[in-house]
Design a protein around this motif. Structure first.
Motif, PDB file in Angstrom:
ATOM      1  N   MET A   1       0.811  -1.218   0.000  1.00 20.85           N
ATOM      2  CA  MET A   1       0.000   0.000   0.000  1.00 20.85           C
ATOM      3  C   MET A   1       0.844   1.268   0.000  1.00 20.85           C
ATOM      4  N   SER A   2       2.076   1.176   0.471  1.00 23.30           N
ATOM      5  CA  SER A   2       2.934   2.357   0.473  1.00 23.30           C
ATOM      6  C   SER A   2       3.644   2.569  -0.866  1.00 23.30           C
ATOM      7  N   SER A   3       3.403   1.668  -1.827  1.00 24.29           N
ATOM      8  CA  SER A   3       4.021   1.806  -3.150  1.00 24.29           C
ATOM      9  C   SER A   3       3.248   2.807  -3.996  1.00 24.29           C
ATOM     10  N   GLU A   4       3.762   3.116  -5.182  1.00 20.38           N
ATOM     11  CA  GLU A   4       3.135   4.104  -6.065  1.00 20.38           C
ATOM     12  C   GLU A   4       2.250   3.459  -7.136  1.00 20.38           C
ATOM     13  N   ASP A   5       1.991   2.177  -7.043  1.00 25.86           N
ATOM     14  CA  ASP A   5       1.199   1.457  -8.046  1.00 25.86           C
ATOM     15  C   ASP A   5      -0.262   1.916  -7.994  1.00 25.86           C
ATOM     16  N   GLU A   6      -0.693   2.709  -8.964  1.00 20.09           N
ATOM     17  CA  GLU A   6      -2.040   3.277  -8.958  1.00 20.09           C
ATOM     18  C   GLU A   6      -3.114   2.202  -9.104  1.00 20.09           C
TER      19      GLU A   6
ATOM     20  N   LEU B   1       2.670  -0.803   9.344  1.00 24.67           N
ATOM     21  CA  LEU B   1       2.739   0.652   9.258  1.00 24.67           C
ATOM     22  C   LEU B   1       2.463   1.119   7.830  1.00 24.67           C
ATOM     23  N   ASN B   2       1.416   1.947   7.655  1.00 24.65           N
ATOM     24  CA  ASN B   2       1.023   2.486   6.346  1.00 24.65           C
ATOM     25  C   ASN B   2       0.638   1.395   5.345  1.00 24.65           C
ATOM     26  N   ARG B   3       0.318   0.201   5.836  1.00 25.87           N
ATOM     27  CA  ARG B   3      -0.071  -0.907   4.966  1.00 25.87           C
ATOM     28  C   ARG B   3      -1.385  -1.538   5.396  1.00 25.87           C
ATOM     29  N   THR B   4      -2.053  -0.892   6.324  1.00 27.22           N
ATOM     30  CA  THR B   4      -3.246  -1.482   6.942  1.00 27.22           C
ATOM     31  C   THR B   4      -4.340  -0.437   7.085  1.00 27.22           C
ATOM     32  N   ILE B   5      -5.575  -0.850   6.820  1.00 27.79           N
ATOM     33  CA  ILE B   5      -6.737   0.015   7.041  1.00 27.79           C
ATOM     34  C   ILE B   5      -7.685  -0.706   7.997  1.00 27.79           C
TER      35      ILE B   5
ATOM     36  N   ILE C   1     -12.535   4.978  10.436  1.00 33.22           N
ATOM     37  CA  ILE C   1     -11.567   4.431   9.485  1.00 33.22           C
ATOM     38  C   ILE C   1     -10.196   4.952   9.886  1.00 33.22           C
ATOM     39  N   GLY C   2      -9.223   4.065   9.977  1.00 32.53           N
ATOM     40  CA  GLY C   2      -7.896   4.508  10.386  1.00 32.53           C
ATOM     41  C   GLY C   2      -6.788   3.728   9.720  1.00 32.53           C
ATOM     42  N   VAL C   3      -5.629   4.372   9.641  1.00 33.87           N
ATOM     43  CA  VAL C   3      -4.408   3.752   9.121  1.00 33.87           C
ATOM     44  C   VAL C   3      -3.289   4.004  10.123  1.00 33.87           C
ATOM     45  N   PRO C   4      -2.551   2.983  10.544  1.00 43.03           N
ATOM     46  CA  PRO C   4      -1.421   3.224  11.440  1.00 43.03           C
ATOM     47  C   PRO C   4      -0.276   3.916  10.716  1.00 43.03           C
ATOM     48  N   THR C   5       0.098   5.086  11.204  1.00 41.58           N
ATOM     49  CA  THR C   5       1.198   5.855  10.603  1.00 41.58           C
ATOM     50  C   THR C   5       2.400   5.974  11.532  1.00 41.58           C
TER      51      THR C   5
ATOM     52  N   VAL D   1      -1.902   7.378   0.614  1.00 45.60           N
ATOM     53  CA  VAL D   1      -2.871   6.557   1.336  1.00 45.60           C
ATOM     54  C   VAL D   1      -4.165   7.324   1.583  1.00 45.60           C
ATOM     55  N   SER D   2      -4.063   8.612   1.885  1.00 50.51           N
ATOM     56  CA  SER D   2      -5.274   9.410   2.118  1.00 50.51           C
ATOM     57  C   SER D   2      -6.117   9.485   0.855  1.00 50.51           C
TER      58      SER D   2
END
Length: 295
Positions: free
Chosen positions: A72-77, A192-196, A228-232, A282-283
């Motif tokens: 999820m932290s990658s740039e793959d649209e 981290l930054n990979r989970t919702i 809704i949250g994402v661990p940052t 991510v946002s």
């Protein structure tokens, strides 16, 4: 437990895992897991069904849906579109197909990058309530959800509790549902930054970093609240704990090392060096999921 303090997490999934690590059976809590290997999206649903389960977990009775997307932290649209679609699917299941007015609240501080997730999500939302008020609901073709949004800031900026601001807006605008979006804290660095996380129980702003504020939930607002949250961020103690797990060869050895760790780690939090770009990306993914679910 690390020394004299707990490693903090806002994720129900991680809380449940900590019981499994200690080989403790937890009654009143059910787990459902699904994996989409092709899309690389893994879903875990934690259902806390009893008050005993809630006390053990330290979280309210309700449903906690966790989407794990390793890239999820990658740039793959294309990958981010798939995550947005998966998020929208779960939100639709909660929201249903009825007409509703929805208030989206972007929690957090715009000036602190790891805490800016909520405000950034609101920036990319399709806001429709004002259009319906101006031109009538018929002007919004096939739009069953009327969306408004607010970024209430933090107490240091406003001098007011976030709950006070939201409660005032809810009282005057009468939404039938509130969706709050916030940055979370994780126990595991790999999430981290990979989970919702999606939950129907509301949220305690700042709880993951030890800055407890008033809960934002249905009891306090009088309408259902979805969070809704994402661990940052991760507690610095988490990183030490992960290292200890890898280096120590016995349970006794791990405990001996932990007892020597400074409790000052309890006040330190760590975030990746590329957090600026990651939070923006991510946002946007979350806002697209919300736009799909609400339109």
């Amino acid at each position: 437990m690390l020394g004299d303090f707990n490693v903090r997490t806002d994720l129900a999934l991680e809380t449940r895992e900590s019981f499994e690590e200690d080989d403790v059976e937890l009654r009143g809590v059910r787990i459902e897991e699904t994996a989409d290997e092709e899309k690389e999206i893994y879903t875990t649903i934690v259902r806390i069904e009893t008050e005993n389960g809630a006390r053990a977990m330290g979280k309210p009775v309700g449903t906690y849906i966790t989407l794990e997307a390793p890239n999820m932290s990658s740039e793959d649209e294309d990958y981010h579109r798939e995550i947005s679609a998966e998020l929208a699917k779960h939100l639709r299941a909660i929201l249903g197909d009825k007409e509703q007015t929805v208030l989206v609240v972007g929690l957090g501080n715009r000036e602190v990058t790891p805490d800016a997730l909520g405000p950034n999500v609101v920036n990319n939302l399709k806001i429709t309530r004002h259009i319906a008020k101006e031109y009538g609901r018929s002007s919004l073709e096939n739009q069953k959800k009327l969306v408004s949004a607010i970024v209430p800031g933090v107490m240091a900026q406003t001098g007011m509790e976030t709950l006070e601001i939201i409660r005032g807006v809810v009282r005057d605008t009468h939404p039938q549902l509130v969706i709050v979006v916030d940055a979370l804290a994780a126990r595991s660095t790999r999430r981290l930054n990979r989970t919702i996380q999606i939950t129907d129980t509301g949220i305690n702003p700042g709880s993951g970093v030890g800055n407890h504020r008033n809960s934002i939930n249905q009891e306090k607002l009088g309408v259902p609240v979805i969070a809704i949250g994402v661990p940052t961020v991760v507690d610095a103690a988490t990183i030490v704990s992960d290292t200890v797990e890898q280096l120590a060869d016995t349970k006794e050895h791990r405990q001996a090392i932990r007892e020597k760790i400074s409790p000052h780690l309890n006040t330190m939090f760590v975030t990746p060096k590329d957090i600026d770009e990651t939070v923006k990306r991510v946002s946007y993914t979350i806002s697209e999921g919300l736009n799909m679910a609400l339109s």
